[in-house]
Write a protein that holds these residues in place. Sequence first.
Motif, PDB file in Angstrom:
ATOM      1  N   ILE A 166     -31.399  39.275 -26.727  1.00  0.00           N
ATOM      2  CA  ILE A 166     -31.315  38.666 -28.049  1.00  0.00           C
ATOM      3  C   ILE A 166     -32.726  38.589 -28.597  1.00  0.00           C
ATOM      4  O   ILE A 166     -33.662  38.295 -27.849  1.00  0.00           O
ATOM      5  CB  ILE A 166     -30.712  37.243 -27.968  1.00  0.00           C
ATOM      6  N   GLY A 167     -32.918  38.873 -29.859  1.00  0.00           N
ATOM      7  CA  GLY A 167     -34.253  38.843 -30.428  1.00  0.00           C
ATOM      8  C   GLY A 167     -34.304  38.141 -31.772  1.00  0.00           C
ATOM      9  O   GLY A 167     -33.355  38.185 -32.549  1.00  0.00           O
ATOM     10  N   ILE A 168     -35.435  37.478 -32.027  1.00  0.00           N
ATOM     11  CA  ILE A 168     -35.660  36.742 -33.272  1.00  0.00           C
ATOM     12  C   ILE A 168     -37.016  37.152 -33.824  1.00  0.00           C
ATOM     13  O   ILE A 168     -38.017  37.115 -33.098  1.00  0.00           O
ATOM     14  CB  ILE A 168     -35.650  35.219 -33.036  1.00  0.00           C
ATOM     15  N   CYS A 169     -37.077  37.540 -35.084  1.00  0.00           N
ATOM     16  CA  CYS A 169     -38.350  37.882 -35.709  1.00  0.00           C
ATOM     17  C   CYS A 169     -39.126  36.604 -36.007  1.00  0.00           C
ATOM     18  O   CYS A 169     -38.615  35.681 -36.642  1.00  0.00           O
ATOM     19  CB  CYS A 169     -38.114  38.673 -36.994  1.00  0.00           C
ATOM     20  N   LEU A 170     -40.381  36.556 -35.558  1.00  0.00           N
ATOM     21  CA  LEU A 170     -41.235  35.385 -35.759  1.00  0.00           C
ATOM     22  C   LEU A 170     -42.218  35.561 -36.908  1.00  0.00           C
ATOM     23  O   LEU A 170     -42.491  34.606 -37.639  1.00  0.00           O
ATOM     24  CB  LEU A 170     -42.021  35.083 -34.476  1.00  0.00           C
ATOM     25  N   GLU A 171     -42.769  36.750 -37.037  1.00  0.00           N
ATOM     26  CA  GLU A 171     -43.745  37.016 -38.100  1.00  0.00           C
ATOM     27  C   GLU A 171     -43.639  38.474 -38.510  1.00  0.00           C
ATOM     28  O   GLU A 171     -43.218  39.335 -37.726  1.00  0.00           O
ATOM     29  CB  GLU A 171     -45.173  36.736 -37.616  1.00  0.00           C
ATOM     30  N   GLY A 172     -44.073  38.759 -39.749  1.00  0.00           N
ATOM     31  CA  GLY A 172     -44.080  40.132 -40.223  1.00  0.00           C
ATOM     32  C   GLY A 172     -42.671  40.671 -40.368  1.00  0.00           C
ATOM     33  O   GLY A 172     -41.718  39.939 -40.644  1.00  0.00           O
ATOM     34  N   ARG A 173     -42.525  41.969 -40.148  1.00  0.00           N
ATOM     35  CA  ARG A 173     -41.220  42.614 -40.223  1.00  0.00           C
ATOM     36  C   ARG A 173     -41.242  43.867 -39.352  1.00  0.00           C
ATOM     37  O   ARG A 173     -42.278  44.505 -39.199  1.00  0.00           O
ATOM     38  CB  ARG A 173     -40.852  42.968 -41.666  1.00  0.00           C
ATOM     39  N   TYR A 174     -40.102  44.183 -38.795  1.00  0.00           N
ATOM     40  CA  TYR A 174     -39.989  45.387 -37.974  1.00  0.00           C
ATOM     41  C   TYR A 174     -38.553  45.890 -38.022  1.00  0.00           C
ATOM     42  O   TYR A 174     -37.623  45.155 -38.393  1.00  0.00           O
ATOM     43  CB  TYR A 174     -40.448  45.135 -36.539  1.00  0.00           C
ATOM     44  N   ASP A 175     -38.366  47.142 -37.652  1.00  0.00           N
ATOM     45  CA  ASP A 175     -37.055  47.775 -37.672  1.00  0.00           C
ATOM     46  C   ASP A 175     -36.442  47.719 -36.282  1.00  0.00           C
ATOM     47  O   ASP A 175     -37.058  48.135 -35.301  1.00  0.00           O
ATOM     48  CB  ASP A 175     -37.156  49.239 -38.121  1.00  0.00           C
ATOM     49  N   MET A 176     -35.228  47.217 -36.202  1.00  0.00           N
ATOM     50  CA  MET A 176     -34.508  47.122 -34.936  1.00  0.00           C
ATOM     51  C   MET A 176     -33.269  47.990 -35.006  1.00  0.00           C
ATOM     52  O   MET A 176     -32.554  47.989 -36.025  1.00  0.00           O
ATOM     53  CB  MET A 176     -34.115  45.668 -34.664  1.00  0.00           C
ATOM     54  N   THR A 177     -33.010  48.743 -33.942  1.00  0.00           N
ATOM     55  CA  THR A 177     -31.811  49.570 -33.854  1.00  0.00           C
ATOM     56  C   THR A 177     -31.018  49.170 -32.618  1.00  0.00           C
ATOM     57  O   THR A 177     -31.569  49.064 -31.524  1.00  0.00           O
ATOM     58  CB  THR A 177     -32.167  51.065 -33.761  1.00  0.00           C
ATOM     59  N   VAL A 178     -29.734  48.890 -32.802  1.00  0.00           N
ATOM     60  CA  VAL A 178     -28.817  48.640 -31.693  1.00  0.00           C
ATOM     61  C   VAL A 178     -27.663  49.617 -31.850  1.00  0.00           C
ATOM     62  O   VAL A 178     -27.010  49.656 -32.896  1.00  0.00           O
ATOM     63  CB  VAL A 178     -28.303  47.192 -31.680  1.00  0.00           C
ATOM     64  N   GLU A 179     -27.445  50.427 -30.791  1.00  0.00           N
ATOM     65  CA  GLU A 179     -26.492  51.530 -30.870  1.00  0.00           C
ATOM     66  C   GLU A 179     -26.885  52.396 -32.072  1.00  0.00           C
ATOM     67  O   GLU A 179     -28.007  52.851 -32.143  1.00  0.00           O
ATOM     68  CB  GLU A 179     -25.062  51.008 -30.933  1.00  0.00           C
ATOM     69  N   GLY A 207     -49.392  45.899 -40.716  1.00  0.00           N
ATOM     70  CA  GLY A 207     -49.608  44.552 -40.186  1.00  0.00           C
ATOM     71  C   GLY A 207     -48.864  44.304 -38.892  1.00  0.00           C
ATOM     72  O   GLY A 207     -47.914  45.008 -38.535  1.00  0.00           O
ATOM     73  N   MET A 208     -49.292  43.282 -38.174  1.00  0.00           N
ATOM     74  CA  MET A 208     -48.670  42.880 -36.916  1.00  0.00           C
ATOM     75  C   MET A 208     -47.296  42.264 -37.170  1.00  0.00           C
ATOM     76  O   MET A 208     -47.084  41.564 -38.170  1.00  0.00           O
ATOM     77  CB  MET A 208     -49.556  41.858 -36.205  1.00  0.00           C
ATOM     78  N   ALA A 209     -46.347  42.525 -36.282  1.00  0.00           N
ATOM     79  CA  ALA A 209     -45.058  41.837 -36.270  1.00  0.00           C
ATOM     80  C   ALA A 209     -44.914  41.140 -34.925  1.00  0.00           C
ATOM     81  O   ALA A 209     -45.457  41.592 -33.920  1.00  0.00           O
ATOM     82  CB  ALA A 209     -43.911  42.818 -36.485  1.00  0.00           C
ATOM     83  N   ARG A 210     -44.193  40.022 -34.910  1.00  0.00           N
ATOM     84  CA  ARG A 210     -44.013  39.276 -33.664  1.00  0.00           C
ATOM     85  C   ARG A 210     -42.533  38.965 -33.487  1.00  0.00           C
ATOM     86  O   ARG A 210     -41.815  38.715 -34.456  1.00  0.00           O
ATOM     87  CB  ARG A 210     -44.826  37.973 -33.670  1.00  0.00           C
ATOM     88  N   SER A 211     -42.109  38.950 -32.231  1.00  0.00           N
ATOM     89  CA  SER A 211     -40.710  38.681 -31.956  1.00  0.00           C
ATOM     90  C   SER A 211     -40.570  37.832 -30.707  1.00  0.00           C
ATOM     91  O   SER A 211     -41.431  37.843 -29.821  1.00  0.00           O
ATOM     92  CB  SER A 211     -39.930  39.988 -31.781  1.00  0.00           C
TER      93      SER A 211
END
Length: 237
Positions: A166-179, A207-211
């Motif tokens: 399970i993941g939660i974005c903390l800062e910035g933004r990023y692309d997540m792919t599941v299946e 920029g940096m992203a954090r999760s």
Amino acid sequence: MTTQAHERPYFPAPDAVLHDNGIRFDSYRRDDTEVRVSYLPPGAVVAPQSRAEAQVGMVFRGELSATVGGVTKLMKPEHDVYVVPPGVELSAVNTSSSETVVLEIRRDKAGESCPAPSGYFLEPLESRKFVKMDVTFFLADWIELMIADIPGGGEMPYHKHSHEQIGICLEGRYDMTVEETSHELRFGGTYFCASQEGHSAANPHTGMARSLNIFIPPRYHRVPKPGDDQDSEQESP
């Protein structure tokens, strides 16, 4: 996000709730697991209560005085984690003059044991480099948390494993792919990845992203059982 949760089980839309005491939270859910991003105004009180679910919580911003099973700790951002087994009482108060943001996982899975560590609270186990990311781990018997800094251009290759993630974005933004489903995550955005569901992450920005990533059971630091002399599971993405 406009797609309904049942149409995108990997990236559910949040339900927003506002309590009379001023506490508000966004709730993300898949099956037997809920992620809450809670916002507590100064002086807000969470009354003592024991629940049927296991609860695991971390302060992201501000501070929180939390009491679990009679043990009280002033929790600092990204440093302290409470682990509350089913039936154990939890209460909390925001003693600061600023808003406190708490990330919490609530889980009620049949047949799953969710014991607490001694004293009910965790501190960081270790911090190190992993796949070109700075990561920090927290570990209990049944759950592992990993805070990861994803640099601009960084990525986690597509992979599968037997552990739920399970993941939660903390800062910035990023692309997540599941299946075969991809979604851009921003603060609070949550994904759920069941056992053997393929997934990857990429930060195409400068920029940096954090999760915050949660593994059930622990993936990178397997907790040895009594009489278990086997080597730890080999680490891989």
